[in-house]
Design an enzyme around this catalytic site. Structure first.
Site, PDB file in Angstrom:
ATOM      1  N   TYR A  98       0.829  -1.203   0.000  1.00 20.37           N
ATOM      2  CA  TYR A  98       0.000   0.000   0.000  1.00 20.37           C
ATOM      3  C   TYR A  98       0.858   1.246   0.000  1.00 20.37           C
ATOM      4  CZ  TYR A  98       0.825   0.837   4.996  1.00 20.37           C
ATOM      5  OH  TYR A  98       1.397   1.103   6.211  1.00 20.37           O
ATOM      6  N   CYS A  99       0.237   2.342  -0.430  1.00 15.75           N
ATOM      7  CA  CYS A  99       0.845   3.669  -0.346  1.00 15.75           C
ATOM      8  C   CYS A  99      -0.272   4.630   0.048  1.00 15.75           C
ATOM      9  CB  CYS A  99       1.536   4.047  -1.662  1.00 15.75           C
ATOM     10  SG  CYS A  99       0.432   4.134  -3.083  1.00 15.75           S
ATOM     11  N   SER A 100      -0.255   5.844  -0.465  1.00 19.63           N
ATOM     12  CA  SER A 100      -1.304   6.805  -0.108  1.00 19.63           C
ATOM     13  C   SER A 100      -2.642   6.425  -0.720  1.00 19.63           C
ATOM     14  CB  SER A 100      -0.919   8.212  -0.548  1.00 19.63           C
ATOM     15  OG  SER A 100       0.232   8.642   0.145  1.00 19.63           O
ATOM     16  N   GLY A 110      -2.652   4.085  -3.835  1.00 20.77           N
ATOM     17  CA  GLY A 110      -2.546   2.830  -4.581  1.00 20.77           C
ATOM     18  C   GLY A 110      -1.800   2.920  -5.897  1.00 20.77           C
ATOM     19  N   ILE A 137      -3.642   3.883   2.187  1.00 22.77           N
ATOM     20  CA  ILE A 137      -3.872   4.265   3.580  1.00 22.77           C
ATOM     21  C   ILE A 137      -4.975   5.320   3.687  1.00 22.77           C
ATOM     22  CG2 ILE A 137      -2.092   6.063   3.692  1.00 22.77           C
ATOM     23  CD1 ILE A 137      -1.455   5.021   6.572  1.00 22.77           C
TER      24      ILE A 137
END
Length: 164
Positions: A95-97, A99, A124
């Site tokens: 995951y990141c901010s 996707g 996230i």
């Protein structure tokens, strides 16, 4: 004058509202070669996955998912991840901010033979938007979420946006 106001409103309605949905945003930026997992599915007790955070360390320190391993993006080291996760059949969620960066990292893992790699849809931001907990660098629950940038922060609807 009234006609000018109506015309202006119609033009803004048609052209000024370029706010796409999260799904549309990801479709624009991702190749979608990595399957998505929803935040709801990831939050289910039966979902046993290794979580990899593909954001920068300053973002991770503000908040991250519980038990997530920071792997970064700009300085991502595939060899280090391979050494720490030798089982290529493990379920891995990156995951990141929102996707986008996580898809790039997940693709690298897939190319190295990892078979159960997923991208967290909405990252996230979507996790926090659904009221799931995030944790700070001291592993304490927090409402702070690194918003990445002013432009991308529009996707974070809940929590306290941090930009540092």
């Amino acid at each position: 004058m009234r006609n000018l106001i109506i015309l202006s409103f119609l033009l803004l309605s048609c052209f000024g509202n370029s706010q796409e949905t999260l799904h549309e945003l990801l479709k624009i930026h991702n190749k979608e070669r990595i399957p998505y997992i929803s935040v709801q599915e990831l939050a289910m007790p039966k979902t046993n996955a290794i979580l990899l955070d593909a954001r920068e360390f300053k973002e991770y320190n503000v908040s991250h998912l519980e038990d997530a391993i920071h792997v970064g993006y700009d300085n991502f080291d595939l060899d280090t991840v391979i050494k720490s996760l030798p089982d290529t059949t493990s379920t891995i969620v990156v995951y990141c901010s929102v996707g986008i960066r996580s898809e790039d990292i997940a693709e690298q893992l897939k190319k190295k033979g990892y078979t159960n790699v997923y991208n967290l849809f909405g990252g996230i931001f979507e996790w926090k938007n659904n009221n799931f907990p995030v944790y700070n660098s001291e592993e304490k629950e927090t409402d702070h979420v690194h918003a990445y940038s002013k432009d991308w922060s529009k996707w974070l609807l809940k929590g306290i946006k941090i930009y540092e």
